[in-house]
Design a protein around this motif. Structure first.
Motif, PDB file in Angstrom:
ATOM      1  N   ARG A 126       0.876  -1.150   0.056  1.00 30.10           N
ATOM      2  CA  ARG A 126      -0.027  -0.072  -0.046  1.00 30.10           C
ATOM      3  C   ARG A 126       0.814   1.247  -0.102  1.00 30.10           C
ATOM      4  NH1 ARG A 126      -2.452  -4.082  -0.216  1.00 30.10           N
ATOM      5  NH2 ARG A 126      -1.851  -3.411  -2.552  1.00 30.10           N
ATOM      6  N   MET A 127       1.970   1.224   0.682  1.00 26.59           N
ATOM      7  CA  MET A 127       2.931   2.308   0.825  1.00 26.59           C
ATOM      8  C   MET A 127       3.561   2.604  -0.609  1.00 26.59           C
ATOM      9  SD  MET A 127       4.247   2.033   4.697  1.00 26.59           S
ATOM     10  CE  MET A 127       5.598   3.372   4.511  1.00 26.59           C
ATOM     11  N   LEU A 128       3.904   1.471  -1.518  1.00 32.35           N
ATOM     12  CA  LEU A 128       4.475   1.523  -2.819  1.00 32.35           C
ATOM     13  C   LEU A 128       3.207   2.351  -3.619  1.00 32.35           C
ATOM     14  CD1 LEU A 128       6.044  -1.633  -3.681  1.00 32.35           C
ATOM     15  CD2 LEU A 128       7.303   0.430  -2.843  1.00 32.35           C
ATOM     16  N   GLU A 129       2.178   1.993  -3.372  1.00 32.48           N
ATOM     17  CA  GLU A 129       1.145   2.775  -4.237  1.00 32.48           C
ATOM     18  C   GLU A 129       0.936   3.897  -4.046  1.00 32.48           C
ATOM     19  OE1 GLU A 129      -1.915  -1.306  -4.568  1.00 32.48           O
ATOM     20  OE2 GLU A 129      -2.308   0.170  -2.945  1.00 32.48           O
ATOM     21  N   GLU A 130       1.161   4.347  -2.595  1.00 30.64           N
ATOM     22  CA  GLU A 130       1.037   5.832  -2.089  1.00 30.64           C
ATOM     23  C   GLU A 130       2.142   6.548  -2.789  1.00 30.64           C
ATOM     24  OE1 GLU A 130      -1.034   8.594  -0.157  1.00 30.64           O
ATOM     25  OE2 GLU A 130      -1.620   6.713  -0.605  1.00 30.64           O
ATOM     26  N   VAL A 131       3.424   6.074  -2.892  1.00 30.72           N
ATOM     27  CA  VAL A 131       4.299   6.797  -3.506  1.00 30.72           C
ATOM     28  C   VAL A 131       3.950   7.276  -4.903  1.00 30.72           C
ATOM     29  CG1 VAL A 131       6.798   6.627  -4.262  1.00 30.72           C
ATOM     30  CG2 VAL A 131       6.258   5.943  -2.154  1.00 30.72           C
ATOM     31  N   ILE A 132       3.351   6.239  -5.623  1.00 34.08           N
ATOM     32  CA  ILE A 132       3.122   6.451  -7.076  1.00 34.08           C
ATOM     33  C   ILE A 132       1.826   7.495  -7.095  1.00 34.08           C
ATOM     34  CG2 ILE A 132       2.403   5.469  -9.178  1.00 34.08           C
ATOM     35  CD1 ILE A 132       5.266   5.072  -8.278  1.00 34.08           C
ATOM     36  N   ILE A 133       0.906   7.415  -6.174  1.00 35.22           N
ATOM     37  CA  ILE A 133      -0.245   8.073  -6.189  1.00 35.22           C
ATOM     38  C   ILE A 133       0.002   9.581  -5.931  1.00 35.22           C
ATOM     39  CG2 ILE A 133      -2.378   8.676  -4.785  1.00 35.22           C
ATOM     40  CD1 ILE A 133      -2.746   5.629  -4.367  1.00 35.22           C
ATOM     41  N   LYS A 134       0.992   9.786  -4.869  1.00 39.17           N
ATOM     42  CA  LYS A 134       1.420  11.151  -4.983  1.00 39.17           C
ATOM     43  C   LYS A 134       2.037  11.650  -5.947  1.00 39.17           C
ATOM     44  CE  LYS A 134       1.190  11.117   0.424  1.00 39.17           C
ATOM     45  NZ  LYS A 134       0.518  12.435   0.371  1.00 39.17           N
ATOM     46  N   THR A 135       2.996  10.862  -6.422  1.00 38.67           N
ATOM     47  CA  THR A 135       3.686  11.317  -7.852  1.00 38.67           C
ATOM     48  C   THR A 135       2.869  11.611  -8.808  1.00 38.67           C
ATOM     49  OG1 THR A 135       5.547   9.796  -7.172  1.00 38.67           O
ATOM     50  CG2 THR A 135       5.628  10.470  -9.431  1.00 38.67           C
ATOM     51  N   VAL A 136       1.820  10.946  -9.275  1.00 41.14           N
ATOM     52  CA  VAL A 136       0.866  11.403 -10.378  1.00 41.14           C
ATOM     53  C   VAL A 136      -0.073  12.606  -9.912  1.00 41.14           C
ATOM     54  CG1 VAL A 136       1.043   9.149 -11.414  1.00 41.14           C
ATOM     55  CG2 VAL A 136      -0.846   9.564  -9.890  1.00 41.14           C
ATOM     56  N   ASN A 137      -0.178  12.686  -8.807  1.00 41.49           N
ATOM     57  CA  ASN A 137      -0.910  13.589  -8.207  1.00 41.49           C
ATOM     58  C   ASN A 137      -0.221  15.199  -8.181  1.00 41.49           C
ATOM     59  OD1 ASN A 137      -3.370  14.899  -6.935  1.00 41.49           O
ATOM     60  ND2 ASN A 137      -1.864  15.380  -5.146  1.00 41.49           N
ATOM     61  N   PHE A 138       1.152  14.974  -8.311  1.00 39.48           N
ATOM     62  CA  PHE A 138       1.919  16.162  -8.298  1.00 39.48           C
ATOM     63  C   PHE A 138       1.888  16.601  -9.747  1.00 39.48           C
ATOM     64  CE2 PHE A 138       5.835  18.073  -9.927  1.00 39.48           C
ATOM     65  CZ  PHE A 138       6.307  18.832  -8.962  1.00 39.48           C
ATOM     66  N   TYR A 139       1.343  15.904 -10.664  1.00 33.36           N
ATOM     67  CA  TYR A 139       1.147  16.275 -12.039  1.00 33.36           C
ATOM     68  C   TYR A 139      -0.514  16.809 -12.373  1.00 33.36           C
ATOM     69  CZ  TYR A 139       5.998  15.287 -13.130  1.00 33.36           C
ATOM     70  OH  TYR A 139       7.765  15.257 -13.091  1.00 33.36           O
ATOM     71  N   GLY A 140      -1.048  16.593 -11.257  1.00 35.25           N
ATOM     72  CA  GLY A 140      -2.418  16.902 -11.561  1.00 35.25           C
ATOM     73  C   GLY A 140      -3.282  15.816 -11.755  1.00 35.25           C
ATOM     74  N   ILE A 141      -2.907  14.513 -11.732  1.00 37.31           N
ATOM     75  CA  ILE A 141      -3.806  13.283 -11.885  1.00 37.31           C
ATOM     76  C   ILE A 141      -4.105  12.677 -10.694  1.00 37.31           C
ATOM     77  CG2 ILE A 141      -3.460  11.064 -13.186  1.00 37.31           C
ATOM     78  CD1 ILE A 141      -1.386  12.115 -14.908  1.00 37.31           C
ATOM     79  N   LYS A 142      -5.254  12.433 -10.595  1.00 35.11           N
ATOM     80  CA  LYS A 142      -5.863  11.636  -9.370  1.00 35.11           C
ATOM     81  C   LYS A 142      -5.468  10.188  -9.550  1.00 35.11           C
ATOM     82  CE  LYS A 142      -9.877  10.820  -6.477  1.00 35.11           C
ATOM     83  NZ  LYS A 142     -11.423  11.167  -6.266  1.00 35.11           N
ATOM     84  N   GLY A 143      -4.479   9.692  -8.992  1.00 33.74           N
ATOM     85  CA  GLY A 143      -4.229   8.211  -8.831  1.00 33.74           C
ATOM     86  C   GLY A 143      -5.103   7.572  -7.847  1.00 33.74           C
ATOM     87  N   GLU A 144      -5.414   6.321  -8.013  1.00 33.12           N
ATOM     88  CA  GLU A 144      -6.382   5.754  -7.160  1.00 33.12           C
ATOM     89  C   GLU A 144      -6.041   4.357  -6.842  1.00 33.12           C
ATOM     90  OE1 GLU A 144     -10.714   7.222  -7.630  1.00 33.12           O
ATOM     91  OE2 GLU A 144      -9.912   6.820  -9.554  1.00 33.12           O
ATOM     92  N   ARG A 145      -6.500   3.536  -6.001  1.00 35.74           N
ATOM     93  CA  ARG A 145      -6.331   2.143  -5.635  1.00 35.74           C
ATOM     94  C   ARG A 145      -7.945   1.479  -6.214  1.00 35.74           C
ATOM     95  NH1 ARG A 145      -4.234   4.435  -1.098  1.00 35.74           N
ATOM     96  NH2 ARG A 145      -1.827   3.517  -0.718  1.00 35.74           N
ATOM     97  N   SER A 146      -7.441   0.121  -6.713  1.00 31.18           N
ATOM     98  CA  SER A 146      -8.639  -0.597  -7.115  1.00 31.18           C
ATOM     99  C   SER A 146      -8.928  -1.732  -6.106  1.00 31.18           C
ATOM    100  CB  SER A 146      -8.648  -1.061  -8.444  1.00 31.18           C
ATOM    101  OG  SER A 146      -9.838  -1.683  -9.058  1.00 31.18           O
ATOM    102  N   ASN A 147      -9.976  -1.992  -5.578  1.00 27.24           N
ATOM    103  CA  ASN A 147     -10.197  -2.983  -4.508  1.00 27.24           C
ATOM    104  C   ASN A 147      -9.739  -4.430  -4.938  1.00 27.24           C
ATOM    105  OD1 ASN A 147     -10.800  -4.156  -2.131  1.00 27.24           O
ATOM    106  ND2 ASN A 147     -13.052  -4.502  -2.882  1.00 27.24           N
ATOM    107  N   GLY A 148      -8.835  -5.054  -4.489  1.00 30.43           N
ATOM    108  CA  GLY A 148      -8.473  -6.186  -4.996  1.00 30.43           C
ATOM    109  C   GLY A 148      -7.513  -6.193  -6.132  1.00 30.43           C
ATOM    110  N   GLU A 149      -7.123  -5.305  -6.744  1.00 29.69           N
ATOM    111  CA  GLU A 149      -6.246  -5.152  -7.866  1.00 29.69           C
ATOM    112  C   GLU A 149      -5.010  -3.995  -7.683  1.00 29.69           C
ATOM    113  OE1 GLU A 149      -9.808  -5.784 -11.114  1.00 29.69           O
ATOM    114  OE2 GLU A 149      -9.312  -3.711 -10.401  1.00 29.69           O
TER     115      GLU A 149
END
Length: 237
Positions: A126-149
């Motif tokens: 989940r923390m790996l995902e969070e790093v990338i979510i914050k990275t794409v958010n830096f560029y104005g893109i809303k990164g998300e998690r998909s349940n079970g994926e």
């Protein structure tokens, strides 16, 4: 667990490198860390050595990799076609199903001793995902998690849900290898030759496709490192 947690991470950018050679390097670093841990367990004088952590950035030539529990049917092309598109295919020991690596991707391999951080693989993912979510958010893109994926997605609850980052790892003795692949500007047509991550009816995208402009690779790497520092409370060396 080590009495003192070492949160310093040795960083190396391999730039362009063969997948198999990089995998062997990860295994070598993994075994080095494990050897220190085993020696620490045998210590009778409470004298222990701190275990190191490593992080590799890399981009690979065209290759499809299948996770240890993946379904070979998710590779949709023949060996002849693989040769035609100048791509390799190999089975790996990471989690997850099938994915593609190639030019235009930022691949990150954390070889972390989780005893230096926390003993929780789910939390690590989940923390790996969070790093990338914050990275794409830096560029104005809303990164998300998909349940079970596992991975990072965009518009996950809409008809055109698409993955921007794949994640697959392996851990031995709480030491991690493999990692994530963020699509910066790859040739997305290569994903048409597989069922990405074994997930049907969803799509794959890239940072540059979403933005409509080019982004410098080194800039994105710096941002990824910044969020790794914050989220994992680590120090790059």
């Amino acid at each position: 667990m080590n009495k003192i947690q070492n949160k310093k991470v040795i960083y190396k950018d391999l730039h362009q490198a063969d997948y198999l050679k990089t995998w062997k390097l990860q295994e070598k670093l993994l075994q080095h860390i494990i050897s220190i841990k085993l020696k620490n367990k045998k210590s009778v004088n409470d004298e222990i050595s701190l275990t190191p952590n490593y992080f590799l950035f890399v981009s690979h030539p065209h290759i499809f990799t299948l996770g240890k529990n993946g379904n070979l049917d998710n590779l949709l092309i023949s060996n002849f076609k693989l040769q035609d598109i100048k791509a390799q295919f190999i089975k790996t020991n990471r989690g997850g199903d099938i994915t593609y690596h190639g030019p235009g991707q930022i691949v990150g391999y954390p070889i972390f001793d989780l005893d230096n951080f926390f003993n929780d693989i789910h939390k690590y993912m989940r923390m790996l995902e969070e790093v990338i979510i914050k990275t794409v958010n830096f560029y104005g893109i809303k990164g998300e998690r998909s349940n079970g994926e596992t991975g990072v997605w965009i518009d996950v609850n809409k008809p055109f849900a698409r993955k921007i980052c794949a994640i697959g790892v392996k851990a031995s003795q709480w030491v991690t290898i493999h990692g994530f692949a963020l699509n910066l500007s790859p040739n997305l047509s290569y994903f048409d030759y597989i069922v990405p991550c074994g997930i049907k009816n969803k799509y794959v995208t890239s940072l540059e496709k979403e933005l409509g402009i080019s982004v410098k690779t080194n800039e994105v790497k710096k941002i990824i490192k910044k969020y790794f520092s914050e989220i994992f409370d680590l120090e790059w060396i």
